[in-house]
Write a protein that holds these residues in place. Structure first.
Motif, PDB file in Angstrom:
ATOM      1  N   PHE A  37      -8.831  -5.750   7.254  1.00 47.37           N
ATOM      2  CA  PHE A  37      -7.608  -5.173   6.699  1.00 47.37           C
ATOM      3  C   PHE A  37      -7.723  -3.664   6.706  1.00 47.37           C
ATOM      4  O   PHE A  37      -8.712  -3.092   6.257  1.00 47.37           O
ATOM      5  N   LYS A  38      -6.703  -3.008   7.244  1.00 47.58           N
ATOM      6  CA  LYS A  38      -6.609  -1.552   7.216  1.00 47.58           C
ATOM      7  C   LYS A  38      -5.132  -1.183   7.278  1.00 47.58           C
ATOM      8  O   LYS A  38      -4.435  -1.623   8.190  1.00 47.58           O
ATOM      9  N   MET A  39      -4.678  -0.402   6.304  1.00 52.33           N
ATOM     10  CA  MET A  39      -3.277   0.014   6.286  1.00 52.33           C
ATOM     11  C   MET A  39      -3.159   1.374   5.630  1.00 52.33           C
ATOM     12  O   MET A  39      -3.767   1.625   4.583  1.00 52.33           O
ATOM     13  N   ASP A  40      -2.376   2.252   6.237  1.00 55.47           N
ATOM     14  CA  ASP A  40      -2.182   3.591   5.697  1.00 55.47           C
ATOM     15  C   ASP A  40      -1.356   3.549   4.414  1.00 55.47           C
ATOM     16  O   ASP A  40      -0.401   2.785   4.287  1.00 55.47           O
ATOM     17  N   ALA A  41      -1.757   4.401   3.467  1.00 57.88           N
ATOM     18  CA  ALA A  41      -1.014   4.587   2.217  1.00 57.88           C
ATOM     19  C   ALA A  41      -0.270   5.905   2.322  1.00 57.88           C
ATOM     20  O   ALA A  41      -0.882   6.981   2.277  1.00 57.88           O
ATOM     21  N   VAL A  49       0.850  -1.191   0.000  1.00 61.51           N
ATOM     22  CA  VAL A  49       0.000   0.000   0.000  1.00 61.51           C
ATOM     23  C   VAL A  49       0.886   1.242   0.000  1.00 61.51           C
ATOM     24  O   VAL A  49       1.798   1.366   0.832  1.00 61.51           O
ATOM     25  N   THR A  50       0.616   2.164  -0.925  1.00 62.19           N
ATOM     26  CA  THR A  50       1.350   3.415  -0.990  1.00 62.19           C
ATOM     27  C   THR A  50       0.422   4.499  -1.525  1.00 62.19           C
ATOM     28  O   THR A  50      -0.761   4.245  -1.776  1.00 62.19           O
ATOM     29  N   ALA A  51       0.934   5.709  -1.688  1.00 56.57           N
ATOM     30  CA  ALA A  51       0.128   6.829  -2.170  1.00 56.57           C
ATOM     31  C   ALA A  51       0.967   7.712  -3.064  1.00 56.57           C
ATOM     32  O   ALA A  51       2.202   7.736  -2.972  1.00 56.57           O
ATOM     33  N   ALA A  52       0.294   8.455  -3.929  1.00 57.88           N
ATOM     34  CA  ALA A  52       0.981   9.323  -4.882  1.00 57.88           C
ATOM     35  C   ALA A  52       1.035  10.769  -4.429  1.00 57.88           C
ATOM     36  O   ALA A  52       1.816  11.548  -4.968  1.00 57.88           O
ATOM     37  N   ASP A  53       0.208  11.161  -3.456  1.00 54.47           N
ATOM     38  CA  ASP A  53       0.085  12.590  -3.153  1.00 54.47           C
ATOM     39  C   ASP A  53       0.027  12.870  -1.659  1.00 54.47           C
ATOM     40  O   ASP A  53       0.925  13.461  -1.093  1.00 54.47           O
ATOM     41  N   VAL A  54      -1.052  12.411  -1.005  1.00 51.54           N
ATOM     42  CA  VAL A  54      -1.207  12.625   0.435  1.00 51.54           C
ATOM     43  C   VAL A  54      -1.474  11.274   1.085  1.00 51.54           C
ATOM     44  O   VAL A  54      -1.565  10.256   0.408  1.00 51.54           O
ATOM     45  N   ILE A  55      -1.601  11.250   2.411  1.00 56.43           N
ATOM     46  CA  ILE A  55      -1.838   9.990   3.113  1.00 56.43           C
ATOM     47  C   ILE A  55      -3.284   9.538   2.894  1.00 56.43           C
ATOM     48  O   ILE A  55      -4.228  10.288   3.141  1.00 56.43           O
ATOM     49  N   HIS A  56      -3.455   8.322   2.399  1.00 59.53           N
ATOM     50  CA  HIS A  56      -4.748   7.657   2.301  1.00 59.53           C
ATOM     51  C   HIS A  56      -4.709   6.443   3.233  1.00 59.53           C
ATOM     52  O   HIS A  56      -3.715   6.206   3.914  1.00 59.53           O
ATOM     53  N   SER A  57      -5.784   5.668   3.250  1.00 61.82           N
ATOM     54  CA  SER A  57      -5.791   4.445   4.048  1.00 61.82           C
ATOM     55  C   SER A  57      -6.675   3.409   3.367  1.00 61.82           C
ATOM     56  O   SER A  57      -7.844   3.669   3.087  1.00 61.82           O
ATOM     57  N   PHE A  58      -6.094   2.245   3.093  1.00 62.83           N
ATOM     58  CA  PHE A  58      -6.799   1.162   2.413  1.00 62.83           C
ATOM     59  C   PHE A  58      -7.455   0.284   3.474  1.00 62.83           C
ATOM     60  O   PHE A  58      -6.770  -0.346   4.280  1.00 62.83           O
ATOM     61  N   ALA A  59      -8.785   0.242   3.498  1.00 66.36           N
ATOM     62  CA  ALA A  59      -9.502  -0.457   4.563  1.00 66.36           C
ATOM     63  C   ALA A  59     -10.679  -1.231   3.998  1.00 66.36           C
ATOM     64  O   ALA A  59     -11.508  -0.677   3.274  1.00 66.36           O
ATOM     65  N   VAL A  60     -10.738  -2.535   4.318  1.00 65.42           N
ATOM     66  CA  VAL A  60     -11.866  -3.398   3.944  1.00 65.42           C
ATOM     67  C   VAL A  60     -12.322  -4.112   5.216  1.00 65.42           C
ATOM     68  O   VAL A  60     -11.697  -5.094   5.642  1.00 65.42           O
ATOM     69  N   PRO A  61     -13.397  -3.645   5.864  1.00 62.86           N
ATOM     70  CA  PRO A  61     -13.777  -4.177   7.176  1.00 62.86           C
ATOM     71  C   PRO A  61     -14.044  -5.677   7.198  1.00 62.86           C
ATOM     72  O   PRO A  61     -13.646  -6.360   8.148  1.00 62.86           O
ATOM     73  N   SER A  62     -14.714  -6.234   6.178  1.00 66.46           N
ATOM     74  CA  SER A  62     -15.079  -7.655   6.200  1.00 66.46           C
ATOM     75  C   SER A  62     -13.887  -8.569   5.970  1.00 66.46           C
ATOM     76  O   SER A  62     -14.002  -9.790   6.145  1.00 66.46           O
ATOM     77  N   LEU A  63     -12.733  -8.019   5.581  1.00 67.44           N
ATOM     78  CA  LEU A  63     -11.509  -8.801   5.413  1.00 67.44           C
ATOM     79  C   LEU A  63     -10.478  -8.474   6.490  1.00 67.44           C
ATOM     80  O   LEU A  63      -9.332  -8.907   6.406  1.00 67.44           O
TER      81      LEU A  63
END
Length: 351
Positions: A251-255, A235-249
């Motif tokens: 999984f949550k990680m900052d980009a 997980v990464t980002a191109a501009d600002v901090i995002h966060s990839f999150a899928v509650p039913s799996l």
């Protein structure tokens, strides 16, 4: 006093200069920002790519038929009062811990309530006209110190186990998939399958309803993954901090721009699982949904080949994509005014 007066004179002069010259400077800055934004919007999205590789964006098939989601699976439900059912090993372990902690809280609350009611009844003024003057009880003090410590220790063991499970190192044969956060959409790159990238934008309400998907969670191009296979999700980002999150799996990680975070990611059942960006990232933060489509391994391989990607060993075995076997999708978003891979955001007058 003279020094104080001199300071006041200097402060007054500084304020006067800021009033005289501040407005023209601000106007010039606004004009410069507007010109820069106009220039960015005129750039070809492929040339404007930052994290994404423009050459890695394949041509696509134009025949994307997404898998129909299952009502209540991998998505929030009306009047829901519990966390979403889990479809990953870590999620199932975490859900069991969640339910266990609820029962621990119920037992503790019931015990404390019973003690309070007993004390209020047994030691009320009518039953005890002469109150007890006892101030210490060694046994009780030892018990109410040791028992809570043992409870916390019992809770710590599965909690630490869950943390360790979530950050296990993916195996060497894990499939690498990269989720890239942009303002304001997601890109999914497949470095182990030819390094192509899929661009995902939110569908409008009418299109989401037409597809039978939840509004503000449905996307035009989903992140497609194989079922029952460990994935090294970067997980990464191109501009600002995002966060990839899928509650039913679970999984949550900052980009984070300039940083590559990774965790093991595995889906146990075929289906569609929804999530959202969970880090406040700007004006359209609420329009960055995530849709993960989990397919059996053979269908996943067909999908990869249909996108112009590669599958290890496919050439030796003469395996080719079967367009009827998988939902095909365009790597470039089909949404009106949606940016391409790594492109700057484009204003949409309808939103």
């Amino acid at each position: 006093m003279k020094t104080l007066g001199f300071h006041r004179i200097v402060a007054s002069l500084a304020m006067a200069f800021s009033l005289i010259f501040g407005a023209p400077i601000a106007l010039a800055q606004d004009a410069s920002d507007a010109a820069a934004a106009e220039q960015l919007e005129s750039v070809d999205p492929a040339e404007a790519a930052d994290v994404a590789d423009p050459d890695a964006v394949s041509e696509g098939s134009g025949a994307y038929t997404p898998m129909a989601p299952t009502e209540g699976k991998g998505m929030p439900v009306d009047a829901g009062w519990d966390i979403q059912p889990q479809y990953s090993e870590d999620g199932e372990f975490a859900y069991g811990l969640h339910i266990g902690l609820i029962w621990v809280m119920v037992v503790i609350c019931a015990f404390v309530l019973a003690l309070m009611l007993y004390t209020m009844f047994r030691f009320r003024r009518k039953a005890n006209p002469v109150p007890s003057k006892t101030s210490h009880n060694t046994l009780i003090e030892v018990v109410w110190t040791v028992v809570p410590a043992l409870i916390l220790l019992a809770i710590a063991i599965p909690s630490i186990t869950l943390i360790a499970k979530q950050y296990e190192t993916p195996p060497k044969d894990a499939i690498t998939i990269k989720a890239i956060g942009y303002q304001w959409y997601w890109g999914y790159a497949y470095p182990d399958n030819g390094d192509f990238e899929i661009i995902s934008n939110m569908l409008d309400k009418d299109e989401a309803n037409a597809r039978g998907e939840p509004h503000q969670l449905a996307v035009d191009n989903r992140m497609v993954v194989p079922v029952g296979v460990p994935i090294r999700l970067q997980v990464t980002a191109a501009d600002v901090i995002h966060s990839f999150a899928v509650p039913s799996l679970w999984f949550k990680m900052d980009a984070v721009p300039g940083r590559l975070n990774e965790r093991i990611f595995q889906v146990d059942e075929p289906g569609v699982y929804y999530g959202q960006c969970s880090e406040l990232c700007g004006a359209r933060h609420g329009y960055m949904p995530i849709a993960v489509e989990a397919l059996p391994m053979d269908q996943y391989n067909d999908w990869v080949l249909a996108q112009g990607g590669t599958v290890a060993g496919a050439e030796e075995e003469g395996v080719e994509a079967d367009p009827a076997a998988v939902p095909l999708q365009e790597p470039e978003s089909a949404e009106p005014s949606a940016p391409g891979a790594g492109a700057p955001p484009v204003e949409d007058a309808t939103t």
